[in-house]
Design an enzyme around this catalytic site. Structure first.
Site, mmCIF file in Angstrom:
data_model
loop_
_atom_site.group_PDB
_atom_site.id
_atom_site.type_symbol
_atom_site.label_atom_id
_atom_site.label_comp_id
_atom_site.label_asym_id
_atom_site.label_seq_id
_atom_site.Cartn_x
_atom_site.Cartn_y
_atom_site.Cartn_z
ATOM 1 N N GLU A 218 4.973 -13.642 11.161
ATOM 2 C CA GLU A 218 4.631 -12.472 12.153
ATOM 3 C C GLU A 218 3.018 -12.240 12.288
ATOM 4 O OE1 GLU A 218 6.947 -9.279 10.836
ATOM 5 O OE2 GLU A 218 8.823 -10.328 11.182
ATOM 6 N N HIS B 27 0.836 -1.136 -0.149
ATOM 7 C CA HIS B 27 0.150 -0.028 0.050
ATOM 8 C C HIS B 27 0.846 1.173 -0.115
ATOM 9 C CE1 HIS B 27 -3.190 -2.599 0.816
ATOM 10 N NE2 HIS B 27 -3.800 -1.918 0.196
ATOM 11 N N HIS C 146 14.365 -15.189 7.454
ATOM 12 C CA HIS C 146 13.154 -15.981 7.807
ATOM 13 C C HIS C 146 13.228 -17.804 7.592
ATOM 14 C CE1 HIS C 146 11.262 -12.429 9.640
ATOM 15 N NE2 HIS C 146 11.189 -12.075 8.201
ATOM 16 N N HIS D 271 5.020 -14.845 5.438
ATOM 17 C CA HIS D 271 5.909 -13.758 6.163
ATOM 18 C C HIS D 271 4.635 -13.353 7.541
ATOM 19 C CE1 HIS D 271 7.522 -10.101 7.726
ATOM 20 N NE2 HIS D 271 8.683 -10.525 7.471
HETATM 21 CO CO CO Z 1 10.402 -10.112 8.287
#
Ligand code: CO
Length: 292
Positions: free
Chosen positions: A209, A121, A241, A179
């Site tokens: 997350e 965005h 990650h 993610h």
């Molecule tokens: Co991250």
């Protein structure tokens, strides 16, 4: 000069002028042509993860041979690290300004993000702002992320099923790591999982997350009596990650959490952008924008 000489001299002058004009037209033009693609990603500093971006560039070059491809990175942290490594790393607005200066009149911005979260965005805002103060740019569009329209969801589900290792048995789970975010678009992950589970109840999508996390996924694995789980990434690149949260040796990595519950883990350290069926989704989004 006599009257008889005037015409030939004029002719020569015209010829010289034409020659100069031709040389100028043949001098280097801004990049190659007026249409450019700007690929925008979060970025990575892991050199091993670069394979994913190389594959994206190769695929997009093959699909749009006459178009210049540029890159921009939405993460400031990544841009700083890349600069320290001596690499050029522009923000989306820097890249757009540079492209306008170089004379691009049509710019196709492609978000290489997975879902339409904060990063995406912010990028939309940058593109909109640029649309209003862009000098010579006639057309600028933004497409992506991977999970943009319902048909992209269907394609992503198919791409996931196509890229699961053949050795995986149907009673073994496939746990994909997304993610995740606090942005409402996090809902795309469980929505995609729901789609996948209609055909294969042992495919799961968790997030690092957002929701669902490893504890929720473990609950589901146990409910399905899973003893082996393939850990795959639902992130474009296999960076931090992948190496730490997914497959690391720390006791809170997904691998450690599942193994502590007696589930054997088989991690696959590949970002989805290394697989063509996923990159094809971005290619078709770009193609649609170009055809309009
Ligand atoms: Co991250």
């Amino acid at each position: 000069m006599g009257k008889g000489l005037f015409k030939p001299v004029l002719m020569i002058l015209i010829l010289i002028f034409a020659a100069v004009a031709t040389v100028q037209a043949g001098s280097p033009q801004p990049e190659d042509g007026k249409t450019g693609i700007l690929l925008v990603t979060f970025g990575t500093t892991f050199s091993e993860a670069q394979a994913a971006f190389d594959n994206v560039e190769t695929e997009i070059k093959a699909a749009f041979a006459d178009t210049t491809i540029k890159w921009a990175y939405t993460s400031e942290m990544i841009r700083d690290k890349m600069a320290q490594q001596g690499k050029t790393a522009l923000s989306p607005s820097q890249a757009l300004e540079e492209m306008a200066e170089q004379g691009f009149t049509k710019i196709f911005v492609q978000s290489l993000h997975t879902i339409a979260g904060y990063e995406y965005h912010d990028l939309v805002k940058t593109v909109r702002m640029f649309e209003h103060n862009s000098g010579g740019v006639e057309k600028i569009t933004i497409t992506g992320p991977l999970l943009a329209a319902p048909e992209d969801m269907a394609k992503a589900a198919r791409a996931i099923r196509e890229t699961i290792p053949e050795e995986r048995a149907s009673n073994e789970a496939v746990v994909l790591l997304g993610h995740g975010t606090h942005h409402p678009s996090n809902a795309a992950y469980p929505a995609l999982m729901w789609r996948l589970q209609r055909d294969d109840k042992n495919i799961f999508i968790g997030t690092v997350e957002g929701y669902p996390g490893p504890d929720v996924i473990l609950e589901q694995l146990e409910k399905n009596n899973i003893s082996t789980a393939w850990l795959m990434l639902f992130m474009s690149v296999a960076g931090d990650h992948a190496r730490n949260d997914m497959a690391g040796d720390d006791k809170d990595s997904w691998k450690s959490v599942f193994e502590a519950a007696g589930i054997e883990c088989k991690p696959v350290l590949k970002g989805f952008a290394e697989y063509d069926p996923f990159v094809d989704i971005w290619v078709s989004q770009l193609q649609t924008a170009m055809d309009q």
